[in-house]
Design a protein around this motif. Sequence first.
Motif, PDB file in Angstrom:
ATOM      1  N   ARG A 109       0.813  -1.233   0.000  1.00 12.88           N
ATOM      2  CA  ARG A 109       0.000   0.000   0.000  1.00 12.88           C
ATOM      3  C   ARG A 109       0.840   1.274   0.000  1.00 12.88           C
ATOM      4  N   ASN A 110       1.978   1.252   0.692  1.00 17.10           N
ATOM      5  CA  ASN A 110       2.800   2.461   0.746  1.00 17.10           C
ATOM      6  C   ASN A 110       3.337   2.836  -0.632  1.00 17.10           C
ATOM      7  N   LEU A 127       1.810   2.527  -3.392  1.00 13.59           N
ATOM      8  CA  LEU A 127       0.741   3.110  -4.191  1.00 13.59           C
ATOM      9  C   LEU A 127       0.514   4.589  -3.865  1.00 13.59           C
ATOM     10  N   ARG A 128       1.216   5.096  -2.864  1.00 11.78           N
ATOM     11  CA  ARG A 128       1.135   6.531  -2.563  1.00 11.78           C
ATOM     12  C   ARG A 128       1.967   7.367  -3.527  1.00 11.78           C
ATOM     13  N   PHE A 129       2.921   6.737  -4.200  1.00 13.44           N
ATOM     14  CA  PHE A 129       3.701   7.467  -5.206  1.00 13.44           C
ATOM     15  C   PHE A 129       2.836   7.699  -6.441  1.00 13.44           C
ATOM     16  N   HIS A 131       1.498   7.149  -9.775  1.00 12.93           N
ATOM     17  CA  HIS A 131       1.701   5.884 -10.487  1.00 12.93           C
ATOM     18  C   HIS A 131       0.603   5.623 -11.510  1.00 12.93           C
ATOM     19  N   GLU A 174       8.369  -4.400   0.219  1.00 12.17           N
ATOM     20  CA  GLU A 174       7.873  -3.037   0.060  1.00 12.17           C
ATOM     21  C   GLU A 174       8.899  -2.022   0.564  1.00 12.17           C
ATOM     22  N   GLU A 216      10.573   0.787  -1.791  1.00 11.50           N
ATOM     23  CA  GLU A 216      10.464   2.212  -1.462  1.00 11.50           C
ATOM     24  C   GLU A 216      11.842   2.860  -1.417  1.00 11.50           C
TER      25      GLU A 216
END
Length: 238
Positions: A18-19, A21-23, A25, A218, A222
């Motif tokens: 999930r983290n 998907l904060r970028f 994209h 993940e 990251e």
Amino acid sequence: MHPSVTFLNFDDTYTWQRNLLRFPHEWIDMYDIKGTNLYCDDQAIREIESRLTRRYTRGITFIGSGNYHYVSYVLLKQLHEPFTLVLFDHHTDMNEQTLFPLLSCGSWVSYAQKHVPALKHIVIIGSATSHVSSCVTIFPKSDMMYAPMTIVRAIPTKHIYISIDKDVLRPQDAQTNWDQGTMPLQTLVTYIDHLYRYKHVLGVDICGEDVSFCAKNEKANEAIIRACFKHISISSAS
């Protein structure tokens, strides 16, 4: 190279990260394409190429499991400037398959050598195999860190493309479905930093996911994104 991320959804591994998907994209589903796991038949590769041509931006591409690393070959075919492939991988992915010459996760580098005219040299870092030829330079896996500038000096072209299979990393930093190397994540980040400082990066792709170890992978993903974006942001602003 654009400061963005493309996720190729072959195996649903990124739905649990999930983290990431904060970028910023783009998400491209590939799971419905048949004939893609480990080996890729002609019909599948044409469909993958078609979907990749519809991308809005070209920055960092996440491929999924190492079973799909052959997608790097498709991405390399889109490049036109003379470049060097810089591959971080515990395997050379240069297996010659003469009986059934299908594109696979173990043969895609050989395919690129034969079918990507702009590819001028290959540098492989972290491989369990040691071999050097006029077209391929290998820095085999080692418990000692190679001097980053030694790797930079082995690259004969201005432009490079970086492909990362996280099986090059030690199990403490990432977990994959293949046997792994011994490289610490921080060493990989240091190499990325020097490659961006001294070469022009045309693109980056990353694979080596395992759905059973999403949290660990993940964190590694990251760290790689941030190492790349630091330089992309600087070059975009200058």
